[in-house]
Design an enzyme around this catalytic site. Structure first.
Site, PDB file in Angstrom:
ATOM      1  N   CYS A  84       8.293   3.151  55.532  1.00 51.88           N
ATOM      2  CA  CYS A  84       7.526   1.905  55.523  1.00 51.88           C
ATOM      3  C   CYS A  84       8.101   0.945  56.577  1.00 51.88           C
ATOM      4  O   CYS A  84       9.293   0.948  56.852  1.00 51.88           O
ATOM      5  CB  CYS A  84       7.578   1.263  54.142  1.00 51.88           C
TER       6      CYS A  84
ATOM      7  N   ASP B  16       8.505  -2.095  56.189  1.00 54.52           N
ATOM      8  CA  ASP B  16       9.253  -3.140  55.482  1.00 54.52           C
ATOM      9  C   ASP B  16      10.633  -3.360  56.112  1.00 54.52           C
ATOM     10  O   ASP B  16      11.383  -2.403  56.330  1.00 54.52           O
ATOM     11  CB  ASP B  16       9.403  -2.713  54.010  1.00 54.52           C
TER      12      ASP B  16
ATOM     13  N   ARG C  96      13.290  -4.296  55.031  1.00 56.36           N
ATOM     14  CA  ARG C  96      14.478  -3.948  54.227  1.00 56.36           C
ATOM     15  C   ARG C  96      14.751  -2.451  54.195  1.00 56.36           C
ATOM     16  O   ARG C  96      15.777  -2.012  53.678  1.00 56.36           O
ATOM     17  CB  ARG C  96      14.286  -4.454  52.782  1.00 56.36           C
TER      18      ARG C  96
ATOM     19  N   HIS D  91       9.326   3.269  49.140  1.00 57.07           N
ATOM     20  CA  HIS D  91      10.339   2.400  48.512  1.00 57.07           C
ATOM     21  C   HIS D  91       9.698   1.594  47.394  1.00 57.07           C
ATOM     22  O   HIS D  91       8.536   1.194  47.501  1.00 57.07           O
ATOM     23  CB  HIS D  91      10.995   1.478  49.553  1.00 57.07           C
TER      24      HIS D  91
ATOM     25  N   CYS E 186       7.264  -2.045  47.234  1.00 56.32           N
ATOM     26  CA  CYS E 186       6.518  -1.961  48.498  1.00 56.32           C
ATOM     27  C   CYS E 186       5.305  -2.898  48.435  1.00 56.32           C
ATOM     28  O   CYS E 186       4.436  -2.748  47.574  1.00 56.32           O
ATOM     29  CB  CYS E 186       6.064  -0.524  48.752  1.00 56.32           C
TER      30      CYS E 186
HETATM   31 CO    CO Z   1       6.642  -0.963  51.927  1.00 52.20          CO
END
Ligand code: CO
Length: 209
Positions: A41, A43, A45, A97, A100
């Site tokens: 992803c 993302d 993090r 994750h 998400c």
């Molecule tokens: Co995500």
């Protein structure tokens, strides 16, 4: 870290690498030979290199919202084609994750404009597993489960592709479905039973005898 800080950090990193090995960048520029393709992803993090403790050259990475492998997305398909056939990676990982944002927004009815067609891939996963997901009463548990099922379905999308099917047939790659747990920092192998999945679906998707 501000923008100038990034460049300062880069200079420090260059000096540190050169102290350890004065030929580090010369070697790095010679080429790459990664063992892994990581599809994760976007993302901020979920940083593949850090999670996997990988160094430059170790992992070929593709990231998009909610780690999707859409059947006609030329971007991810090109990454798969190049890494599997040319770089000859031995392992292809789809890593989702928990928490998400993409999966979360796909769980509720909402018009997200330009994002609608992308999120629809996740909504399609929700529809496919509606019975299982609706039976989970706790909304957070249901959310976590959809994250896992999305990883599973994206792995299935992988094995629908020509490049992955061919490499699996030649026994030169393995496919893995993982989830990164932001609350604990742990990487979880979903231990997806690909042999079982193949028995169930390959009569429909098989491209080779
Ligand atoms: Co995500």
């Amino acid at each position: 870290m501000d923008i100038n800080g990034i460049f300062k950090h880069n200079e420090e990193w260059v000096s540190k690498q050169l102290q350890e090995d004065s030929n580090y960048f010369e070697k790095l520029s010679q080429g790459q030979n990664p063992k892994y393709l990581f599809i994760g992803c976007s993302d901020s993090r979920v940083s593949a290199d850090i999670i996997m403790a990988a160094k430059p050259g170790d992992v070929f990475i593709h990231r998009n919202i909610a780690n999707l492998v859409p059947n006609n997305d030329l971007n991810v398909l090109s990454v798969i084609n190049y890494s599997v056939n040319h770089l000859r990676v031995s392992d292809v990982v789809v890593c989702g994750h928990y928490n998400c944002g993409g999966v979360k927004v796909a769980m509720k009815a909402s018009d997200e404009g330009l994002l609608n067609p992308w999120l629809r891939h996740i909504r399609d996963v929700y529809r496919l597993y509606k019975n299982e997901l609706s039976a989970i009463e706790d909304i957070d548990d249901r959310y976590d489960r959809l994250v896992e099922l999305n990883v599973k379905e994206q792995c299935i999308n992988l094995i629908k592709t020509r490049d992955i099917q061919k490499a699996l047939q030649e026994e030169r790659i393995q496919v893995h479905g993982w989830v990164f747990d932001l609350k604990t920092g742990k990487l979880i192998d979903l231990k997806i039973d690909f042999e079982k999945i193949k028995r169930e679906i390959m009569d429909v998707y098989n491209l080779f005898d």
